[in-house]
Design an enzyme around this catalytic site. Structure first.
Site, PDB file in Angstrom:
ATOM      1  N   GLU A 201     -40.344  45.029  16.535  1.00  0.00           N
ATOM      2  CA  GLU A 201     -39.299  44.641  17.475  1.00  0.00           C
ATOM      3  C   GLU A 201     -39.439  43.178  17.843  1.00  0.00           C
ATOM      4  O   GLU A 201     -40.496  42.573  17.658  1.00  0.00           O
ATOM      5  CB  GLU A 201     -39.294  45.535  18.721  1.00  0.00           C
ATOM      6  CG  GLU A 201     -40.461  45.329  19.637  1.00  0.00           C
ATOM      7  CD  GLU A 201     -40.384  46.186  20.911  1.00  0.00           C
ATOM      8  OE1 GLU A 201     -39.735  47.245  20.890  1.00  0.00           O
ATOM      9  OE2 GLU A 201     -40.982  45.781  21.906  1.00  0.00           O
ATOM     10  N   LYS A 237     -44.674  44.471  41.382  1.00  0.00           N
ATOM     11  CA  LYS A 237     -43.964  43.303  41.895  1.00  0.00           C
ATOM     12  C   LYS A 237     -44.580  42.880  43.224  1.00  0.00           C
ATOM     13  O   LYS A 237     -44.947  43.731  44.031  1.00  0.00           O
ATOM     14  CB  LYS A 237     -42.495  43.655  42.102  1.00  0.00           C
ATOM     15  CG  LYS A 237     -41.797  44.055  40.809  1.00  0.00           C
ATOM     16  CD  LYS A 237     -40.507  44.802  41.080  1.00  0.00           C
ATOM     17  CE  LYS A 237     -39.927  45.344  39.786  1.00  0.00           C
ATOM     18  NZ  LYS A 237     -38.859  46.337  40.019  1.00  0.00           N
ATOM     19  N   GLU A 289     -35.328  49.741  31.099  1.00  0.00           N
ATOM     20  CA  GLU A 289     -35.316  51.088  31.670  1.00  0.00           C
ATOM     21  C   GLU A 289     -34.477  51.133  32.932  1.00  0.00           C
ATOM     22  O   GLU A 289     -34.098  50.108  33.479  1.00  0.00           O
ATOM     23  CB  GLU A 289     -36.739  51.585  31.967  1.00  0.00           C
ATOM     24  CG  GLU A 289     -37.509  50.766  32.975  1.00  0.00           C
ATOM     25  CD  GLU A 289     -38.909  51.342  33.195  1.00  0.00           C
ATOM     26  OE1 GLU A 289     -39.682  51.376  32.231  1.00  0.00           O
ATOM     27  OE2 GLU A 289     -39.195  51.760  34.329  1.00  0.00           O
ATOM     28  N   ASN A 291     -34.228  52.855  36.859  1.00  0.00           N
ATOM     29  CA  ASN A 291     -34.867  53.578  37.957  1.00  0.00           C
ATOM     30  C   ASN A 291     -33.780  54.283  38.750  1.00  0.00           C
ATOM     31  O   ASN A 291     -32.869  53.646  39.273  1.00  0.00           O
ATOM     32  CB  ASN A 291     -35.638  52.611  38.856  1.00  0.00           C
ATOM     33  CG  ASN A 291     -36.753  51.935  38.097  1.00  0.00           C
ATOM     34  OD1 ASN A 291     -37.409  52.546  37.271  1.00  0.00           O
ATOM     35  ND2 ASN A 291     -36.969  50.661  38.349  1.00  0.00           N
ATOM     36  N   ARG A 293     -33.334  55.692  41.643  1.00  0.00           N
ATOM     37  CA  ARG A 293     -33.701  55.881  43.054  1.00  0.00           C
ATOM     38  C   ARG A 293     -33.459  54.575  43.793  1.00  0.00           C
ATOM     39  O   ARG A 293     -33.174  53.562  43.168  1.00  0.00           O
ATOM     40  CB  ARG A 293     -35.191  56.224  43.147  1.00  0.00           C
ATOM     41  CG  ARG A 293     -36.017  55.153  42.426  1.00  0.00           C
ATOM     42  CD  ARG A 293     -37.505  55.318  42.582  1.00  0.00           C
ATOM     43  NE  ARG A 293     -38.233  54.600  41.559  1.00  0.00           N
ATOM     44  CZ  ARG A 293     -38.512  53.307  41.551  1.00  0.00           C
ATOM     45  NH1 ARG A 293     -38.091  52.540  42.542  1.00  0.00           N
ATOM     46  NH2 ARG A 293     -39.169  52.737  40.575  1.00  0.00           N
TER      47      ARG A 293
END
Lengths: 458, 77
Positions: A201, A237, A289, A291, A293
């Site tokens: 990739e 983070k 991706e 999340n 929520r």
């Protein structure tokens, strides 16, 4: 069916945030807590509280049957999972729905689909969202690897198809390097996994982490612009911004439109975030991706746009349509959040859960402090170290950094260690001031001793 | 006799993992710096080490039980 009695299956600062959002909507807030959390702030603020088990998370905040029983016993009609714990568990979402309650989040099927990396990548591609270019599945020999690399562009990363843990990973910048490295990667993969299959990739060497906040009501979806979250330590983070100053308007629009396309494609309900890697040199973004929520750093988006994300997710999950259209969501100025953790930044971030002796909150226009502290509060050692977040908003990024320094200097938390000195050192750093960083920036900066030097000088 | 205290609040473990034996048993020699147990604090594991040498007598708290900073977790003689 609007929600009337909301059960909060979480703790800490996000529980406080959800209790307040519920009460502002006229909803009865029922706070779950473990035996170690009986005196936490969300319990005091809620209309009602109920113990769901002993201190360890597996016996309380992760225990689905105990949570459902408590929710039933207290007459709740909905459960808000917060972030972490069971917030992205399809099994929990299914159990909540099977019990006849509303899960404040997307459907269990959506959580499951977007939680699977391969399925999420396929959903993104189907919605026209760029993903990191790579081989469609495994490649068996060097010639095929070269063909793939020439199609997707250098540099490329060669990984063991069977692998994990970094073994077999090589980065090649040219065809010649690839021809040398691919056989090495293949034999290493064979030795480590008994399988010499490779995956190729595009290597994005020093990417930024940029993410887009979306809201959906199951049919329609909107975005609330992007966040820049590249300052990370151990993939956590530590400092987040809205918006991403590195993006031009055209890229920002394309990025946010791609997030909305995916949200609509999966009939998303609630608040969600799509995470991307951004290759600044190439001005390209790649979905990694989703999340499903509310996120820790949602307040910077709220400061930037004025949208109350937690209230909106409660309302749409109660059956309402989105209360706003895309053209009503605007961005003003710049917002920064820093995470305050109960850790000693001068001792390699060792956890340090003390008892809060004095607490002086930062105040002022454009300053927000989301937390769960109070004077005399003993921080429990059983959960993660996040104590709260200091969020600032100002007209420009420079002014926001200045305001952050003022807020952190004004704030006093005695009796426990916090990571505030890290944030003051970051705010004083010329690279941070210039916005010149990426996901691989903070750890070498710490290893080079920047924190100690600036901390001593301060 | 000397006591080994927990340096931090958290959950005290006698073993490195559920499959491993306890770090020390009665009668074991203990040298300065030997690992006596682990404290899990905020999802991080921190070693509890001996600051004096001696012979291990017993753990004073159960495995996987909550402790506060300063609690005696083990005894040496």
């Amino acid at each position: 069916m609007a929600i009337q009695r909301l059960f909060i299956a979480n703790r800490g600062e996000i529980a406080v945030r959800i209790v307040r959002a519920a009460q502002a909507l006229g909803i009865h807030a029922i706070q779950a807590h473990s035996e170690a959390d009986t005196d936490m702030l969300a319990v005091k603020l809620a209309d009602e509280a109920v113990c769901i088990g002993p201190a360890p998370s597996k016996d309380s905040y992760l225990k689905i049957d105990a949570i459902l029983k408590a929710a039933k016993d207290t007459g709740a009609d909905a459960i808000h999972p917060g972030y972490g714990f069971l917030s992205e568990s399809p099994a929990f979402a299914r159990a909540v729905e099977a019990a006849g309650l509303i899960f404040v989040g997307p459907s269990a099927d959506t959580i499951e689909r977007m939680g699977d990396k391969v399925a999420a990548r396929q959903a993104a591609e189907a919605a026209g969202v760029p993903v990191v270019p790579g081989s469609d599945g495994r490649v068996e020999d060097v010639a095929s690897a070269v063909a793939v690399a020439e199609r997707i562009g250098f540099p490329v990363m060669i990984k063991a198809a069977a692998g994990g843990g970094g073994r077999g990973i090589r980065v090649a910048k040219t065809v010649e390097e690839l021809k040398t490295l691919a056989p090495q990667a293949k034999s290493e993969a064979e030795a480590a996994f008994g399988d010499g299959g490779l995956y190729v990739e595009r290597a994005i060497l020093s990417p930024r982490h940029i993410e887009v906040q979306i809201l959906g009501d199951g049919e329609n979806a909107v975005h609330c612009y992007e966040r820049e979250c590249s300052l990370q330590r151990r993939r956590q983070k530590v400092w987040e911004e809205a918006g991403a100053a590195c993006l031009d308007d055209e890229t920002r629009e394309a990025l946010c439109a791609s997030a909305v396309a995916l949200a609509k494609a999966v009939n998303y309900r609630g608040a969600g975030t799509l995470e991307y890697l951004y290759d600044e040199a190439a001005n390209q973004f790649f979905f990694i991706e989703m999340n499903t929520r509310i996120q820790v750093e949602h307040p910077v988006t709220e400061m930037l746009t004025g949208v109350d994300l937690v209230a909106e997710m409660i309302q749409v999950c109660g059956g309402a349509k989105l209360s706003m259209t895309q053209d009503q969501i605007t961005r003003t100025g710049h917002a920064i959040e820093v995470r305050l953790c109960a850790e000693d930044p001068f001792m390699n971030f060792m956890p340090w859960p003390g008892q809060v002796k004095t607490l002086k909150e930062p105040t002022g226009e454009g300053v927000r402090f989301d937390h769960f502290l109070s004077e005399g509060y003993q921080i429990p050692p059983f959960y993660d170290s996040l104590l709260g977040k200091v969020i600032v908003h100002a007209e420009t990024r420079d002014a926001a950094i200045d305001k952050l320094v003022t807020a952190l200097t004004e704030m006093e938390i005695e009796g426990t260690k916090t990571t505030a000195p890290l944030h003051l050192a970051l705010a004083a750093d010329p690279a941070v001031r210039a916005g010149d960083f990426h996901t691989q920036w903070l750890e070498p900066w710490l290893e080079a001793g920047n924190l100690t030097a600036k901390g001593d000088a301060a | 006799m000397s006591d080994i205290q927990s340096p931090l609040p958290g959950t005290f473990y006698h073993q490195a993992s559920p499959e491993e034996p306890p770090f020390k048993s009665e009668g074991d020699d203990v040298a300065v710096g030997d690992v006596i147990g682990l404290i899990e604090v905020m999802k991080t594991f921190i070693q509890v080490t001996a600051e004096t040498s001696g012979v291990f007598v017993a753990y004073k708290v159960d495995n996987a039980s909550p402790v506060t900073a300063g609690d005696v977790v083990a005894e040496l003689k």
